[in-house]
Write an enzyme that holds these catalytic residues in place. Sequence first.
Site, PDB file in Angstrom:
ATOM      1  N   GLU A   1       0.767 -11.340  14.332  1.00  0.00           N
ATOM      2  CA  GLU A   1       1.220 -10.070  14.907  1.00  0.00           C
ATOM      3  C   GLU A   1       1.175  -8.993  13.820  1.00  0.00           C
ATOM      4  O   GLU A   1       1.527  -9.255  12.661  1.00  0.00           O
ATOM      5  CB  GLU A   1       2.655 -10.201  15.431  1.00  0.00           C
ATOM      6  CG  GLU A   1       2.793 -11.200  16.568  1.00  0.00           C
ATOM      7  CD  GLU A   1       2.020 -10.788  17.824  1.00  0.00           C
ATOM      8  OE1 GLU A   1       1.939  -9.581  18.117  1.00  0.00           O
ATOM      9  OE2 GLU A   1       1.474 -11.690  18.498  1.00  0.00           O
TER      10      GLU A   1
ATOM     11  N   ASP B   1       0.816  -1.210   0.000  1.00  0.00           N
ATOM     12  CA  ASP B   1       0.000   0.000   0.000  1.00  0.00           C
ATOM     13  C   ASP B   1       0.851   1.262   0.000  1.00  0.00           C
ATOM     14  O   ASP B   1       1.916   1.301   0.614  1.00  0.00           O
ATOM     15  CB  ASP B   1      -0.911  -0.012   1.240  1.00  0.00           C
ATOM     16  CG  ASP B   1      -2.151   0.818   1.012  1.00  0.00           C
ATOM     17  OD1 ASP B   1      -2.367   1.255  -0.136  1.00  0.00           O
ATOM     18  OD2 ASP B   1      -2.892   1.043   1.976  1.00  0.00           O
TER      19      ASP B   1
ATOM     20  N   ASN C   1       1.437   3.133  -3.023  1.00  0.00           N
ATOM     21  CA  ASN C   1       2.035   3.436  -4.329  1.00  0.00           C
ATOM     22  C   ASN C   1       1.500   4.752  -4.897  1.00  0.00           C
ATOM     23  O   ASN C   1       2.254   5.560  -5.434  1.00  0.00           O
ATOM     24  CB  ASN C   1       1.736   2.328  -5.334  1.00  0.00           C
ATOM     25  CG  ASN C   1       2.357   1.008  -4.939  1.00  0.00           C
ATOM     26  OD1 ASN C   1       3.253   0.962  -4.110  1.00  0.00           O
ATOM     27  ND2 ASN C   1       1.876  -0.078  -5.528  1.00  0.00           N
TER      28      ASN C   1
ATOM     29  N   ARG D   1     -11.215   0.407  -9.676  1.00  0.00           N
ATOM     30  CA  ARG D   1     -10.338   1.539 -10.034  1.00  0.00           C
ATOM     31  C   ARG D   1     -10.531   1.906 -11.509  1.00  0.00           C
ATOM     32  O   ARG D   1     -11.039   1.104 -12.284  1.00  0.00           O
ATOM     33  CB  ARG D   1      -8.884   1.155  -9.752  1.00  0.00           C
ATOM     34  CG  ARG D   1      -8.679   0.943  -8.267  1.00  0.00           C
ATOM     35  CD  ARG D   1      -7.224   0.798  -7.919  1.00  0.00           C
ATOM     36  NE  ARG D   1      -7.115   0.701  -6.469  1.00  0.00           N
ATOM     37  CZ  ARG D   1      -6.073   1.090  -5.767  1.00  0.00           C
ATOM     38  NH1 ARG D   1      -5.019   1.594  -6.368  1.00  0.00           N
ATOM     39  NH2 ARG D   1      -6.058   0.976  -4.454  1.00  0.00           N
TER      40      ARG D   1
ATOM     41  N   SER E   1      -6.714  -6.850  -5.245  1.00  0.00           N
ATOM     42  CA  SER E   1      -7.870  -7.383  -4.507  1.00  0.00           C
ATOM     43  C   SER E   1      -9.089  -7.452  -5.430  1.00  0.00           C
ATOM     44  O   SER E   1      -9.112  -6.838  -6.505  1.00  0.00           O
ATOM     45  CB  SER E   1      -8.189  -6.477  -3.315  1.00  0.00           C
ATOM     46  OG  SER E   1      -8.803  -5.286  -3.764  1.00  0.00           O
TER      47      SER E   1
ATOM     48  N   ARG F   1       0.173   7.329  -3.273  1.00  0.00           N
ATOM     49  CA  ARG F   1       0.657   8.494  -2.511  1.00  0.00           C
ATOM     50  C   ARG F   1       2.119   8.785  -2.815  1.00  0.00           C
ATOM     51  O   ARG F   1       2.545   9.925  -2.922  1.00  0.00           O
ATOM     52  CB  ARG F   1       0.465   8.255  -1.009  1.00  0.00           C
ATOM     53  CG  ARG F   1      -0.933   8.614  -0.538  1.00  0.00           C
ATOM     54  CD  ARG F   1      -1.270   8.019   0.787  1.00  0.00           C
ATOM     55  NE  ARG F   1      -1.603   6.606   0.655  1.00  0.00           N
ATOM     56  CZ  ARG F   1      -1.810   5.794   1.679  1.00  0.00           C
ATOM     57  NH1 ARG F   1      -1.690   6.246   2.912  1.00  0.00           N
ATOM     58  NH2 ARG F   1      -2.134   4.537   1.478  1.00  0.00           N
TER      59      ARG F   1
ATOM     60  N   LEU G   1      12.141 -19.798  -0.599  1.00  0.00           N
ATOM     61  CA  LEU G   1      11.090 -18.833  -0.248  1.00  0.00           C
ATOM     62  C   LEU G   1       9.873 -19.109  -1.119  1.00  0.00           C
ATOM     63  O   LEU G   1      10.002 -19.238  -2.341  1.00  0.00           O
ATOM     64  CB  LEU G   1      11.580 -17.396  -0.511  1.00  0.00           C
ATOM     65  CG  LEU G   1      10.538 -16.280  -0.345  1.00  0.00           C
ATOM     66  CD1 LEU G   1      10.232 -16.042   1.139  1.00  0.00           C
ATOM     67  CD2 LEU G   1      11.015 -14.970  -0.973  1.00  0.00           C
TER      68      LEU G   1
ATOM     69  N   ARG H   1      -6.128  -1.123   8.877  1.00  0.00           N
ATOM     70  CA  ARG H   1      -7.221  -2.089   8.614  1.00  0.00           C
ATOM     71  C   ARG H   1      -6.674  -3.259   7.821  1.00  0.00           C
ATOM     72  O   ARG H   1      -5.570  -3.192   7.250  1.00  0.00           O
ATOM     73  CB  ARG H   1      -8.367  -1.412   7.872  1.00  0.00           C
ATOM     74  CG  ARG H   1      -7.926  -0.719   6.603  1.00  0.00           C
ATOM     75  CD  ARG H   1      -9.085  -0.088   5.836  1.00  0.00           C
ATOM     76  NE  ARG H   1      -8.541   0.653   4.701  1.00  0.00           N
ATOM     77  CZ  ARG H   1      -8.229   1.933   4.721  1.00  0.00           C
ATOM     78  NH1 ARG H   1      -8.453   2.659   5.812  1.00  0.00           N
ATOM     79  NH2 ARG H   1      -7.710   2.525   3.651  1.00  0.00           N
TER      80      ARG H   1
ATOM     81  N   HIS I   1       2.943   2.463  -8.917  1.00  0.00           N
ATOM     82  CA  HIS I   1       2.797   1.009  -9.029  1.00  0.00           C
ATOM     83  C   HIS I   1       4.040   0.406  -9.693  1.00  0.00           C
ATOM     84  O   HIS I   1       4.491  -0.675  -9.327  1.00  0.00           O
ATOM     85  CB  HIS I   1       1.551   0.661  -9.841  1.00  0.00           C
ATOM     86  CG  HIS I   1       0.266   1.039  -9.164  1.00  0.00           C
ATOM     87  ND1 HIS I   1       0.022   0.775  -7.842  1.00  0.00           N
ATOM     88  CD2 HIS I   1      -0.848   1.661  -9.628  1.00  0.00           C
ATOM     89  CE1 HIS I   1      -1.193   1.215  -7.516  1.00  0.00           C
ATOM     90  NE2 HIS I   1      -1.726   1.768  -8.577  1.00  0.00           N
TER      91      HIS I   1
HETATM   92  C1  FPP Z   1      -1.881  -0.307  -3.372  1.00  0.00           C
HETATM   93  O1  FPP Z   1      -1.470   1.038  -3.463  1.00  0.00           O
HETATM   94  C2  FPP Z   1      -1.302  -1.103  -4.442  1.00  0.00           C
HETATM   95  C3  FPP Z   1      -2.021  -1.792  -5.356  1.00  0.00           C
HETATM   96  C4  FPP Z   1      -3.500  -1.821  -5.350  1.00  0.00           C
HETATM   97  C5  FPP Z   1      -1.396  -2.537  -6.474  1.00  0.00           C
HETATM   98  C6  FPP Z   1      -0.078  -3.216  -6.204  1.00  0.00           C
HETATM   99  C7  FPP Z   1       0.318  -3.876  -7.450  1.00  0.00           C
HETATM  100  C8  FPP Z   1       1.467  -3.710  -8.122  1.00  0.00           C
HETATM  101  C9  FPP Z   1       2.611  -2.942  -7.639  1.00  0.00           C
HETATM  102  C10 FPP Z   1       1.532  -4.331  -9.502  1.00  0.00           C
HETATM  103  C11 FPP Z   1       2.497  -5.334  -9.742  1.00  0.00           C
HETATM  104  C12 FPP Z   1       2.455  -6.454  -8.787  1.00  0.00           C
HETATM  105  C13 FPP Z   1       3.491  -7.301  -8.657  1.00  0.00           C
HETATM  106  C14 FPP Z   1       3.447  -8.349  -7.632  1.00  0.00           C
HETATM  107  C15 FPP Z   1       4.666  -7.225  -9.500  1.00  0.00           C
HETATM  108  P1  FPP Z   1      -2.536   2.207  -3.664  1.00  0.00           P
HETATM  109  O2  FPP Z   1      -2.717   2.440  -5.117  1.00  0.00           O
HETATM  110  O3  FPP Z   1      -3.801   1.859  -2.950  1.00  0.00           O
HETATM  111  O4  FPP Z   1      -1.810   3.400  -2.991  1.00  0.00           O
HETATM  112  P2  FPP Z   1      -2.507   4.673  -2.307  1.00  0.00           P
HETATM  113  O5  FPP Z   1      -3.315   4.150  -1.157  1.00  0.00           O
HETATM  114  O6  FPP Z   1      -1.331   5.505  -1.864  1.00  0.00           O
HETATM  115  O7  FPP Z   1      -3.340   5.352  -3.353  1.00  0.00           O
END
Ligand code: FPP
Length: 232
Positions: A189, A2, A4, A53, A47, A6, A113, A176, A19
């Site tokens: 945890e 989470d 990305n 989005r 999710s 911001r 892993l 959350r 992202h």
């Molecule tokens: C949440 O940040 C991030 C996501 C919903 C997407 C994460 C997915 C990737 C980085 C794509 C590639 C995945 C892999 C495993 C290579 P947000 O957009 O909710 O951030 P914000 O809350 O700051 O707006």
Amino acid sequence: MDGNGRWARERGWPRLKGHEQGAVNVEPVCEACIAEGVEYLTLYAFSTENWKRPAHEVSGLMLLLERFLADKVAMMNRNGVRLRTIGRTADLPGPVLKRLERAIADTAHNGRLTLTLALNYGGRDEIVDAIRAIAREVAEGRIMPDGITSETISGHLYTANMPDPDLLIRTSGEMRLSNFLPWQLTYTELHVTQVLWPDFGPAELREAIADFGTRDRRFGGAVENPITAATA
Ligand code: FPP
């Protein structure tokens, strides 16, 4: 993963840039996990709610995923990383699914892993899917209703054969669970950090593990209060 959006906004960049950096960050975090002896890393990458989005963000995320799967199998094999997924992956776009299946097959022999990507994942949907599977077995007479235990449910989740997480790291300060592993996180945890996912690196991982090391895990049990003896 989470924060990305911001992270990008702070730089005056479009969300997809965040992202993109978030995807780049997966490799160093995997390597740091291996260095710290972590055996399972599960990343919440997409999710069931993320379809809401804007279309260009969703397609950008799918493209990033496809590129990651094409480019990172060599890294996974070099580091002994086995890829798996949780979620309703059959609903992902065809090209992503094809890459995913190939990457899973090409890394199946690795054992250092297990990297699990939660893709089109929703915790409640996971429980629904498990209940449907169990109900079918009951209808076929293979399980008796009274024979259903907590292990039966665990064994029908997407995470069957994986241990429940010891530690949940939530980046970007959100407090959350966001429909992530609701069954499996019962005794996990929690470590919440203000650091945004693109800035979360080996040092932050070590800090989270050190924090975890200070926890007194009782799993609902109790430790007897120490008896302090007073002498007069
Ligand atoms: C949440 O940040 C991030 C996501 C919903 C997407 C994460 C997915 C990737 C980085 C794509 C590639 C995945 C892999 C495993 C290579 P947000 O957009 O909710 O951030 P914000 O809350 O700051 O707006």
